[in-house]
Design a protein around this motif. Structure first.
Motif, PDB file in Angstrom:
ATOM      1  N   PRO A  54      -5.425   2.194 -28.007  1.00 47.95           N
ATOM      2  CA  PRO A  54      -4.356   1.476 -27.308  1.00 47.95           C
ATOM      3  C   PRO A  54      -4.566  -0.025 -27.241  1.00 47.95           C
ATOM      4  CG  PRO A  54      -4.870   3.510 -26.149  1.00 47.95           C
ATOM      5  CD  PRO A  54      -5.876   3.381 -27.260  1.00 47.95           C
ATOM      6  N   GLY A  55      -5.823  -0.447 -27.129  1.00 45.45           N
ATOM      7  CA  GLY A  55      -6.090  -1.880 -27.062  1.00 45.45           C
ATOM      8  C   GLY A  55      -5.660  -2.632 -28.306  1.00 45.45           C
ATOM      9  N   ILE A 247       1.917  -7.754 -17.629  1.00 46.80           N
ATOM     10  CA  ILE A 247       1.035  -6.585 -17.690  1.00 46.80           C
ATOM     11  C   ILE A 247      -0.298  -6.964 -18.333  1.00 46.80           C
ATOM     12  CG2 ILE A 247       0.710  -4.297 -18.719  1.00 46.80           C
ATOM     13  CD1 ILE A 247       3.768  -3.943 -18.518  1.00 46.80           C
ATOM     14  N   GLY A 248      -0.234  -7.761 -19.399  1.00 46.38           N
ATOM     15  CA  GLY A 248      -1.468  -8.191 -20.054  1.00 46.38           C
ATOM     16  C   GLY A 248      -2.360  -9.007 -19.146  1.00 46.38           C
ATOM     17  N   ARG A 249      -1.756  -9.833 -18.290  1.00 45.87           N
ATOM     18  CA  ARG A 249      -2.540 -10.689 -17.388  1.00 45.87           C
ATOM     19  C   ARG A 249      -3.235  -9.876 -16.302  1.00 45.87           C
ATOM     20  NH1 ARG A 249      -5.710 -13.201 -15.297  1.00 45.87           N
ATOM     21  NH2 ARG A 249      -5.662 -15.313 -14.443  1.00 45.87           N
ATOM     22  N   TRP A 250      -2.562  -8.858 -15.757  1.00 45.62           N
ATOM     23  CA  TRP A 250      -3.126  -8.121 -14.627  1.00 45.62           C
ATOM     24  C   TRP A 250      -3.726  -6.765 -15.000  1.00 45.62           C
ATOM     25  CZ3 TRP A 250       0.667 -11.674 -13.124  1.00 45.62           C
ATOM     26  CH2 TRP A 250       0.325 -12.471 -12.022  1.00 45.62           C
ATOM     27  N   SER A 251      -3.282  -6.172 -16.099  1.00 51.24           N
ATOM     28  CA  SER A 251      -3.754  -4.821 -16.425  1.00 51.24           C
ATOM     29  C   SER A 251      -4.491  -4.711 -17.742  1.00 51.24           C
ATOM     30  CB  SER A 251      -2.565  -3.843 -16.416  1.00 51.24           C
ATOM     31  OG  SER A 251      -1.910  -3.860 -15.159  1.00 51.24           O
ATOM     32  N   GLY A 252      -4.437  -5.737 -18.614  1.00 49.14           N
ATOM     33  CA  GLY A 252      -5.212  -5.730 -19.842  1.00 49.14           C
ATOM     34  C   GLY A 252      -4.482  -5.170 -21.049  1.00 49.14           C
ATOM     35  N   PRO A 253      -5.084  -5.330 -22.261  1.00 49.06           N
ATOM     36  CA  PRO A 253      -4.451  -4.906 -23.508  1.00 49.06           C
ATOM     37  C   PRO A 253      -4.136  -3.418 -23.586  1.00 49.06           C
ATOM     38  CG  PRO A 253      -6.268  -6.410 -23.960  1.00 49.06           C
ATOM     39  CD  PRO A 253      -6.340  -6.067 -22.504  1.00 49.06           C
ATOM     40  N   TYR A 259       2.458   0.544 -22.649  1.00 45.48           N
ATOM     41  CA  TYR A 259       3.816   0.086 -22.365  1.00 45.48           C
ATOM     42  C   TYR A 259       4.605  -0.120 -23.661  1.00 45.48           C
ATOM     43  CZ  TYR A 259       7.556  -3.163 -21.128  1.00 45.48           C
ATOM     44  OH  TYR A 259       8.770  -3.785 -21.006  1.00 45.48           O
ATOM     45  N   SER A 260       3.988  -0.736 -24.656  1.00 43.97           N
ATOM     46  CA  SER A 260       4.676  -1.009 -25.920  1.00 43.97           C
ATOM     47  C   SER A 260       5.026   0.278 -26.650  1.00 43.97           C
ATOM     48  CB  SER A 260       3.805  -1.891 -26.816  1.00 43.97           C
ATOM     49  OG  SER A 260       3.547  -3.132 -26.202  1.00 43.97           O
ATOM     50  N   LEU A 261       4.077   1.218 -26.692  1.00 42.97           N
ATOM     51  CA  LEU A 261       4.361   2.483 -27.355  1.00 42.97           C
ATOM     52  C   LEU A 261       5.449   3.257 -26.617  1.00 42.97           C
ATOM     53  CD1 LEU A 261       2.066   4.824 -29.193  1.00 42.97           C
ATOM     54  CD2 LEU A 261       3.348   5.829 -27.318  1.00 42.97           C
ATOM     55  N   GLU A 390       0.531  -4.733  -8.207  1.00 39.06           N
ATOM     56  CA  GLU A 390       0.315  -3.585  -7.310  1.00 39.06           C
ATOM     57  C   GLU A 390       0.367  -2.252  -8.048  1.00 39.06           C
ATOM     58  OE1 GLU A 390      -0.390  -3.474  -4.062  1.00 39.06           O
ATOM     59  OE2 GLU A 390      -0.525  -5.657  -3.941  1.00 39.06           O
ATOM     60  N   HIS A 391       1.282  -2.129  -9.010  1.00 37.93           N
ATOM     61  CA  HIS A 391       1.550  -0.823  -9.617  1.00 37.93           C
ATOM     62  C   HIS A 391       1.391  -0.802 -11.135  1.00 37.93           C
ATOM     63  CE1 HIS A 391       3.125   0.373  -5.692  1.00 37.93           C
ATOM     64  NE2 HIS A 391       3.855  -0.725  -5.696  1.00 37.93           N
ATOM     65  N   GLY A 392       0.962  -1.893 -11.740  1.00 38.22           N
ATOM     66  CA  GLY A 392       0.730  -1.918 -13.175  1.00 38.22           C
ATOM     67  C   GLY A 392       2.005  -1.760 -13.996  1.00 38.22           C
TER      68      GLY A 392
END
Length: 515
Positions: A54-55, A247-253, A259-261, A390-392
């Motif tokens: 996923p990354g 999402i990338g800033r708070w939850s990572g690649p 999300y993208s998939l 809060e919720h990704g």
């Protein structure tokens, strides 16, 4: 030697029935193209999802979104202006090509300058080569022959079909997938994108004889129509891409990858169905825009057909998100399941927004579409910064759905300003598909209660196949039984049955001749 004309323009007003028939043929070509393109994409994604992590997907999606911040400044819709403008000549095509090429080069240079600071901000050093490669891709693709726009303008969708499909087949099976097996990382996607961009340019000049020349002589003329596209592009970027950046800033690649998939899978059931239809009907809409009654009839038929297909597909992918994701991509993508459930429903509303968008553009009312898109972005962005920390990614998709629901009434109102469209028309369009979807949903939910998802892959395949086929049969039967007492041949159901009947007769006739 004079430059050849990019298209066969004729000032003669075409008969509306002729235009409608050519639109229907164009829809068939574009749907076949999208089905083939998406089929290849599904195979590619299924393979890549098992070879990569996923990354890797998230890294590419994040870099693409960052570059999109620059690309949006040049998204003034000159291609659409060429299609909408009945008297478009060589100087208009030259101007559009020159502007796109210059902006592509400027964007690539800015991406190169920002690569290191961006990688530092996200604490992800791999972003540097990724951004450089994607910048190169964008620069190459900006030199695509502008003459291929005439395929759509002149409703020559068979030529569009050959052009787009050839590029996809060669890039996917000749470059990306072999490299994925050989390298096993995100470099396969990057190299594939560069090769695909180069192939796009070569094919565009091979398949269309027009040879653009550097010129900005018609820039002012095109911008009179295109100026609202910049606002549209900004609004669409803010809606579609800011979520990735947040999402990338708070939850990572990895969260970005899920999300993208999920977005791609939900789009296959909704926006990927509507996109080829809108691509085919927009040139026809522009030719009918002088007579609003003909434009209204065409819009109602196109929207009815889309709802008939998109409603069950969007709801179906939402209800069957778990077996579809696990079967197609594997257990490591479980985080995408909850996202698909929400995005499947949001995709239905997005199709309605895009339907109105193309209608407004054809009628020369791009300002109306800009208002809706801007309102959508204005609702989405502040809520993203509250929900994602809060919720990704789950918070992001819920926010997107909420914004779509809140802007739907505005969209409905603006459509009514272009053509005579009211609540009675909306009810006529949705009541049979909606009842069919409700019946299908009861069946699918009952199946999930009585038969939990199996653990083995082959059992999941059987489960998914039965659910999809069974849901489709329940939906189709319900809609047919609701339509049959009336049986209007001009309805969406009547049109589908009539064309299916003609196709069956044609196949039988050919089989008989061969025998």
């Amino acid at each position: 030697m004079p430059t050849p004309s990019p298209h066969n323009f004729s000032p003669v007003q075409e008969n509306p029935q002729v235009v409608n028939n050519r639109m229907a043929t164009g829809v068939a070509w574009m749907v076949m193209l999208r089905m083939a393109d998406r089929g290849i994409a599904i195979v590619s994604t299924m393979v890549l999802a098992r070879l990569l992590v996923p990354g890797d997907f998230g890294l590419i999606a994040l870099a693409t979104s960052l570059i999109g911040m620059l690309e949006v400044l040049g998204a003034v819709g000159m291609d659409m202006a060429l299609i909408q403008r009945a008297d478009a000549q060589a100087r208009h095509f030259n101007t559009a090509w020159t502007f796109r090429a210059l902006f592509g080069l400027v964007t690539a240079a800015l991406v190169a300058m920002l690569a290191v600071p961006t990688a530092s901000f996200y604490a992800e050093p791999r972003l540097v080569p990724v951004m450089l490669m994607l910048g190169l891709t964008h620069a190459l693709q900006s030199f695509e022959n502008i003459g291929v726009v005439a395929f759509r303008k002149d409703l020559e969708f068979d030529r569009e079909f050959r052009y787009r499909l050839t590029r996809r087949v060669v890039t996917t099976f000749g470059v990306t997938l072999p490299l994925a097996f050989a390298l096993g990382n995100y470099w396969a996607l990057l190299i594939g994108s560069v090769v695909g961009a180069g192939l796009t340019v070569v094919l565009s000049f091979w398949l269309h004889p027009y040879r653009p020349r550097p010129s900005l002589a018609a820039f002012g003329e095109l911008m009179r129509f295109s100026k609202w596209f910049l606002l549209d592009a900004i609004a669409e970027f803010l809606y579609a891409r800011v979520a990735v950046l947040v999402i990338g800033r708070w939850s990572g690649p990895s969260a970005v990858g899920a999300y993208s998939l999920a977005g791609d899978l939900a789009s296959m059931a909704t926006l990927e169905i509507s996109a080829p239809v809108h691509r085919a009907v927009f040139p026809g809409y522009t030719r009918l825009s002088e007579g609003r009654s003909q434009l209204r009839e065409a819009f109602l038929m196109v929207t009815a057909l889309l709802l008939l297909v998109v409603l069950p597909c969007g709801v179906g992918v939402s209800l069957l998100a778990e077996p579809i994701v696990l079967l197609m991509f594997g257990d490591k993508w479980r985080d995408a399941i909850a996202l698909v459930r929400v995005l499947g429903i949001d995709g239905i509303l997005s199709v309605m927004l895009s339907s109105a968008h193309y209608l407004n553009m054809a009628a020369g009312m791009t300002r109306s579409s800009s208002i809706v898109l801007a309102a959508h972005a204005a609702l989405t962005i502040p809520l993203l910064f509250w929900a994602v920390p809060e919720h990704g990614a789950q918070g992001a998709v819920v926010v997107m759905l909420l914004a779509s629901v809140l802007t739907a009434p505005v969209n409905f109102y603006l459509v009514g300003k272009v053509v005579d469209f009211g609540l009675r028309d909306l009810k006529a369009l949705v009541w049979r598909p909606l009842l069919g979807v409700l019946t299908m949903s009861v069946g699918l939910l009952s199946l999930q209660i009585l038969w939990p998802l199996p653990a083995e892959t082959w059992q999941r395949a059987v489960y998914a196949a039965l659910a999809v086929v069974g849901g489709a049969c329940v939906y189709g039967t319900t809609v047919y039984l609701l339509w049959r007492p009336h049986g209007q041949p001009e309805s969406a159901e009547g049109q589908i049955l009539a064309r299916a009947s003609r196709l069956i007769r044609a196949v039988r006739a050919r089989s008989f001749v061969r025998a």
